[in-house]
Design a protein around this motif. Structure first.
Motif, mmCIF file in Angstrom:
data_model
loop_
_atom_site.group_PDB
_atom_site.id
_atom_site.type_symbol
_atom_site.label_atom_id
_atom_site.label_comp_id
_atom_site.label_asym_id
_atom_site.label_seq_id
_atom_site.Cartn_x
_atom_site.Cartn_y
_atom_site.Cartn_z
ATOM 1 N N GLY A 178 0.813 -1.214 0.000
ATOM 2 C CA GLY A 178 0.000 0.000 0.000
ATOM 3 C C GLY A 178 0.839 1.253 0.000
ATOM 4 O O GLY A 178 1.689 1.447 -0.863
ATOM 5 N N CYS A 179 0.586 2.114 0.982
ATOM 6 C CA CYS A 179 1.369 3.342 1.085
ATOM 7 C C CYS A 179 1.427 3.806 2.527
ATOM 8 O O CYS A 179 0.611 3.402 3.368
ATOM 9 N N ALA A 180 2.416 4.650 2.797
ATOM 10 C CA ALA A 180 2.515 5.346 4.076
ATOM 11 C C ALA A 180 1.880 6.712 3.891
ATOM 12 O O ALA A 180 2.474 7.592 3.261
ATOM 13 N N PRO A 181 0.642 6.935 4.381
ATOM 14 C CA PRO A 181 -0.038 8.216 4.173
ATOM 15 C C PRO A 181 0.727 9.365 4.817
ATOM 16 O O PRO A 181 1.279 9.233 5.908
ATOM 17 N N ILE A 223 3.441 7.722 0.340
ATOM 18 C CA ILE A 223 4.616 7.153 -0.319
ATOM 19 C C ILE A 223 4.402 5.651 -0.506
ATOM 20 O O ILE A 223 4.089 4.940 0.461
ATOM 21 N N PRO A 224 4.550 5.136 -1.730
ATOM 22 C CA PRO A 224 4.373 3.700 -1.970
ATOM 23 C C PRO A 224 5.242 2.865 -1.028
ATOM 24 O O PRO A 224 6.443 3.127 -0.878
ATOM 25 N N THR A 225 4.619 1.859 -0.407
ATOM 26 C CA THR A 225 5.283 1.115 0.661
ATOM 27 C C THR A 225 4.984 -0.377 0.569
ATOM 28 O O THR A 225 3.856 -0.783 0.285
ATOM 29 N N LEU A 226 6.013 -1.174 0.826
ATOM 30 C CA LEU A 226 5.897 -2.618 1.013
ATOM 31 C C LEU A 226 6.540 -2.961 2.352
ATOM 32 O O LEU A 226 7.563 -2.384 2.720
ATOM 33 N N ASP A 227 5.957 -3.911 3.075
ATOM 34 C CA ASP A 227 6.550 -4.337 4.336
ATOM 35 C C ASP A 227 6.534 -5.863 4.406
ATOM 36 O O ASP A 227 5.465 -6.482 4.380
ATOM 37 N N TRP A 228 7.746 -6.453 4.433
ATOM 38 C CA TRP A 228 7.874 -7.898 4.590
ATOM 39 C C TRP A 228 7.842 -8.212 6.085
ATOM 40 O O TRP A 228 8.739 -7.805 6.839
ATOM 41 N N LEU A 229 6.825 -8.949 6.527
ATOM 42 C CA LEU A 229 6.614 -9.218 7.943
ATOM 43 C C LEU A 229 6.862 -10.679 8.265
ATOM 44 O O LEU A 229 6.455 -11.574 7.507
ATOM 45 N N GLY A 244 1.541 8.139 -4.060
ATOM 46 C CA GLY A 244 0.361 7.455 -3.563
ATOM 47 C C GLY A 244 0.550 5.985 -3.250
ATOM 48 O O GLY A 244 1.539 5.557 -2.670
ATOM 49 N N PHE A 245 -0.428 5.196 -3.682
ATOM 50 C CA PHE A 245 -0.529 3.791 -3.302
ATOM 51 C C PHE A 245 0.194 2.851 -4.265
ATOM 52 O O PHE A 245 0.230 3.092 -5.467
ATOM 53 N N ILE A 246 0.718 1.758 -3.719
ATOM 54 C CA ILE A 246 0.883 0.554 -4.522
ATOM 55 C C ILE A 246 -0.483 -0.110 -4.509
ATOM 56 O O ILE A 246 -0.930 -0.634 -3.479
ATOM 57 N N THR A 247 -1.178 -0.039 -5.625
ATOM 58 C CA THR A 247 -2.552 -0.511 -5.681
ATOM 59 C C THR A 247 -2.656 -2.024 -5.824
ATOM 60 O O THR A 247 -3.639 -2.625 -5.391
ATOM 61 N N ASP A 248 -1.655 -2.632 -6.440
ATOM 62 C CA ASP A 248 -1.713 -4.072 -6.685
ATOM 63 C C ASP A 248 -0.295 -4.596 -6.859
ATOM 64 O O ASP A 248 0.622 -3.834 -7.213
ATOM 65 N N ALA A 303 2.267 -2.045 -9.093
ATOM 66 C CA ALA A 303 1.669 -0.935 -9.823
ATOM 67 C C ALA A 303 1.241 0.131 -8.834
ATOM 68 O O ALA A 303 0.757 -0.174 -7.743
ATOM 69 N N THR A 304 1.412 1.404 -9.205
ATOM 70 C CA THR A 304 1.064 2.497 -8.305
ATOM 71 C C THR A 304 0.103 3.477 -8.954
ATOM 72 O O THR A 304 -0.010 3.561 -10.172
ATOM 73 N N SER A 305 -0.572 4.236 -8.092
ATOM 74 C CA SER A 305 -1.458 5.300 -8.546
ATOM 75 C C SER A 305 -1.402 6.437 -7.539
ATOM 76 O O SER A 305 -1.542 6.214 -6.333
ATOM 77 N N GLY A 306 -1.180 7.658 -8.047
ATOM 78 C CA GLY A 306 -1.103 8.826 -7.167
ATOM 79 C C GLY A 306 -1.701 10.044 -7.829
ATOM 80 O O GLY A 306 -2.213 9.987 -8.952
#
Length: 366
Positions: free
Chosen positions: A235-238, A247-253, A272-276, A288-291
């Motif tokens: 997703g993203c860090a608002p 900011i587009p964000t990924l978190d490996w947990l 914006g977001f990493i939408t998918d 893929a992102t959208s902002g």
């Protein structure tokens, strides 16, 4: 990919009349399905075409034939009354499950000119169904009404749990025994549906912000990797409310502890977001992102690395990415560049022209 310097090549551009919110290939790779803002499920079928190529020679003209794979549009499926915001495909049968922004859940075949509808539930959720997940035995749906619900493939509600906030992302634990979902405030919960209890929960602080008295959520997807050892938050860090920015964000947990192993952030606030996202078996994520405004990126990211090894910025406001089962082809559903965000742009006849989603078909280099 064998050579990182090579670029994915665009094979085809599929035109649509309205915007698309979600898209997936069928498990056998023969069909592409996409949910639209026109309340329709759009469909394309893989077809082999024979293309003639003309080549000038010293003796005149030489004509050769070449086989080419293209996607041919099928009649869209109707029956929803609102945006088709989420879909999932049965892993074995040729059936598709779809949910819309009025809360309807449907199951139908996806092959043929007039596919059969098996069942529909108009009030599966009270309002927007945000996402659904399908595995071999069950469906899980989440929505604006704060419910996560478990269904049989025949449309029978089996269990439900209601949380304190709207739920945006859902997936099944790989063994199918639990549902994992994330809400507006970045709280991820592990639901033991057989006992209808929450086994554990953890908070993703980067995926939520209180801004201008507004709750701004950033979580769009949850995905299991490494056979279930890793849970990926997408997703993203608002950073701001109002006109949402982040900011587009990924978190490996680490799925056992809920603690972050690696956090990837790339871009600036209006990206914006990493939408998918889709996992490629060669060991990278296709994102893929959208902002705002008219921003979009296609990224390829390896776990543990801080920068993408591939980045493309010419396709904007991408809502969905889908990887074909051959792992070579993928599609992006974007928004037309002359999009109407404020409703003021009219055509020569004075009519408001709605937005649409070009579907870009790409192939990764061999």
């Amino acid at each position: 990919m064998a050579e990182e310097t090579k670029q994915p090549q665009q094979l085809q551009l599929l035109e649509t009349e309205r915007q698309l919110l979600c898209a997936r290939f069928s498990p056998d790779g023969t069909h592409l399905l996409a949910g639209g803002m026109d309340a329709k499920l759009h469909r394309w079928r893989e077809a082999e075409m024979v293309v003639e190529k003309k080549e000038k020679t010293k003796d005149g003209e030489k004509i050769t034939q070449e086989k080419k794979i293209e996607w041919q549009q099928l009649p869209p499926m109707t029956g929803h009354h609102a945006w088709v915001s989420t879909l999932g495909i049965h892993p074995k049968a040729k059936k598709v499950f779809t949910g819309d922004s009025w809360g309807q859940l449907r199951c139908a075949d996806f092959e043929g000119e007039k596919p059969k509808t098996h069942w529909q539930i108009d009030n599966a959720h009270d309002g927007w169904m945000r996402q659904l997940a399908a595995n071999d035995t069950h469906l899980a749906t989440v929505g604006r009404d704060r419910f996560v619900r478990l269904w049989s493939h025949e449309g029978k509600r089996i269990a439900e749990w209601r949380g304190p906030d709207e739920i945006f992302a859902v997936t099944f634990q790989p063994d199918g025994k639990r549902v994992v979902f994330g809400d507006l405030k970045g709280v991820v919960r592990v639901w033991n549906f057989s006992e209808n209890k929450i086994d554990r929960e953890f908070v993703l602080k980067d995926f939520y912000k209180l801004s201008r008295l507004q709750d701004v959520g950033g979580l769009t997807r949850l995905m299991f990797l490494d056979g279930g050892k890793t849970l990926l938050a997408v997703g993203c860090a608002p950073t701001d409310g109002g006109t949402m920015q982040g900011i587009p964000t990924l978190d490996w947990l680490d799925y056992t502890t809920g603690k972050s192993r690696h956090r990837f952030q790339h871009g600036v606030e209006n990206d914006g977001f990493i939408t998918d996202a889709a996992w490629h078996p060669d060991g990278f994520l296709l994102c893929a992102t959208s902002g705002v405004t008219a921003n979009g990126k296609t990224l390829m990211v390896r776990p543990g690395e801080d920068k993408p090894f591939y980045e493309h910025t010419k396709i904007v406001n991408i809502h969905a990415v889908a990887l074909h089962p051959d792992h070579r082809r993928f599609i992006l559903t974007s928004t037309n560049r002359t999009s109407n965000g404020n409703g003021r742009r009219l055509d020569k006849e004075g009519n408001y022209v709605g937005n649409h989603s070009p579907v870009h078909v790409f192939e990764l280099p061999a």
